[in-house]
Design a protein around this motif. Sequence first.
Motif, short mmCIF file in Angstrom:
data_model
loop_
_atom_site.label_atom_id
_atom_site.label_comp_id
_atom_site.label_asym_id
_atom_site.label_seq_id
_atom_site.Cartn_x
_atom_site.Cartn_y
_atom_site.Cartn_z
N LEU A 112 0.71 -1.26 -0.09
CA LEU A 112 0.13 0.03 -0.17
C LEU A 112 0.91 1.46 -0.16
CD1 LEU A 112 -3.16 -0.86 2.16
CD2 LEU A 112 -2.63 -1.23 -0.11
N ASP A 113 2.06 1.04 0.09
CA ASP A 113 3.07 2.18 -0.08
C ASP A 113 3.72 2.27 -1.15
OD1 ASP A 113 2.78 3.34 2.72
OD2 ASP A 113 4.19 1.86 3.42
N ASP A 114 3.20 1.64 -2.20
CA ASP A 114 3.33 1.37 -3.60
C ASP A 114 4.96 0.85 -3.88
OD1 ASP A 114 2.35 1.79 -6.26
OD2 ASP A 114 3.69 3.49 -6.49
N SER A 115 5.58 0.13 -2.79
CA SER A 115 6.76 -0.57 -3.14
C SER A 115 6.43 -1.86 -3.93
CB SER A 115 7.34 -0.99 -1.69
OG SER A 115 7.72 0.23 -0.99
N GLN A 116 7.11 -1.69 -4.97
CA GLN A 116 6.81 -2.97 -5.90
C GLN A 116 7.32 -4.48 -5.49
OE1 GLN A 116 6.69 -2.65 -10.32
NE2 GLN A 116 8.40 -3.84 -10.42
N THR A 147 10.69 -6.06 2.15
CA THR A 147 9.87 -5.47 1.04
C THR A 147 8.64 -6.64 0.92
OG1 THR A 147 11.52 -4.06 0.01
CG2 THR A 147 9.51 -4.71 -1.33
N CYS A 148 7.51 -6.14 0.81
CA CYS A 148 6.45 -7.19 0.69
C CYS A 148 6.38 -8.28 1.35
CB CYS A 148 6.37 -7.32 -0.86
SG CYS A 148 6.26 -6.01 -2.01
N GLN A 149 6.61 -8.09 2.47
CA GLN A 149 6.77 -9.46 3.45
C GLN A 149 5.60 -9.61 4.64
OE1 GLN A 149 9.00 -11.91 2.83
NE2 GLN A 149 9.10 -10.63 1.12
#
Length: 442
Positions: A112-116, A147-149
């Motif tokens: 949701l913070d736009d980290s891909q 990231t994304c974890q």
Amino acid sequence: MNSQRNRGRSTAVALAAMCAVAVLPGQAHAAGPGEYAFDPDAKKVQGARTNVEASTLDEGVPYRSTIKPGEKLYYRVTLDDVSAAYVSAVAVPGDSGPAAYGDGLTISLRDLDDSQCSSEEADFGSGEYARPVTAYAYRTPKEDSTTCQKGGAYDVLVERESKEGSSPAAWDLELRFLLEPRPRSGAALPTEAPSSFPSATPAPPAGQPRERSGGAGYSEATGLETGRWKDSVAPGQTRFYRVPVDWGQQVYATARLANSTDGATEFVGNALTLSLDNPAQGHVTEASLSYSGRPASASLRPLPPVDHSNRFASSTQGGAMRFAGWYYLSVSLSPKLEKTYGSEPIPLELAVEVKNDAEKSPYEEGDAGVFGVTEQDKDTARKGQNQQQAAKSGTMQVIAVAGIGTGTVLVLGLGAWTLLARRRVAAGAPAAAGHRAPPQGW
């Protein structure tokens, strides 16, 4: 007694239906050029222009949507903090018109913070003709990454790239969100991709090709096993097939287009595209051939055996061979052939080979869903069934077992009554009160 008689008749009807299904050949829907068979269970969903308005996709449920040229659409999924997750998008241009080099779509998974987390592009490549293409984005749990974890809501962004001169028509989309089963507790899984694998292309399977009609979409993909198969494909048409590939196995495929029978010899570049996609509908690799009226063939490059550690491979092709299940083959024929060679289908041969014995799954015990190969899957491939036909066949088997069980009870009951009646007659005993002859309908 009437209820028993009706149950018996219902069983007979079910058994008759089961037998009728059993003798029908397992042929897929023969769609015309440009047609695509969406999953019949697909739910319609509208993509949102802002992420806060995005609709949530449920795990394991197929969806249908649309996207216009240049649009960026958001959808949403919910992840836990331990499972690998995959979201795929199949672009279905249909008869939308011309396609330029570079036309396609990109799908990405983002927090949701736009980290891909990851992204993948699907385009028509050098073929420059519109056809169904697929891509997926994923989140892979990594101990050394932040990231994304985390578990929670994630955005799925689908973007359509449209070059000048391309058709302005909207494309259909087929979307799917899947969670991969967790590895066995305590399993020591590799954290690096294999350094090498057998890369020689084997000789094609022996024997005469057998007929097997391809489907018009992933849900209609016709089951294949090792062998040579013949079909036909018309200009502008895509035919879908699927092959069960288990852990430790390698898959090879070659498409051969037959010669023209009218003597035409005009050259058409990238006339046929042979594609391979994995069980999560992520693109693996493809090959193409040019055509000038003579026999021509295209083979997929050798791929590593299916292995959990392939997800750490540096190449996209190797990374896509990360789990077992149904791998999808599709054959698309350029509409450019129609001008010279006509609109009639051209004979096609597919040579498919799956090598190596299956190895143990790295997942916890239980049903692996689309990320595994069962004995039923192998039987489905032998019969040439698609997803819907296999499900119907399984349902009819349940009905047959239930029907046979009910019929057996009725037969045994009638046999016992008849034996008791004969003994009474032989002994000269009158029928006791309450013991009456069975109704004439029995």
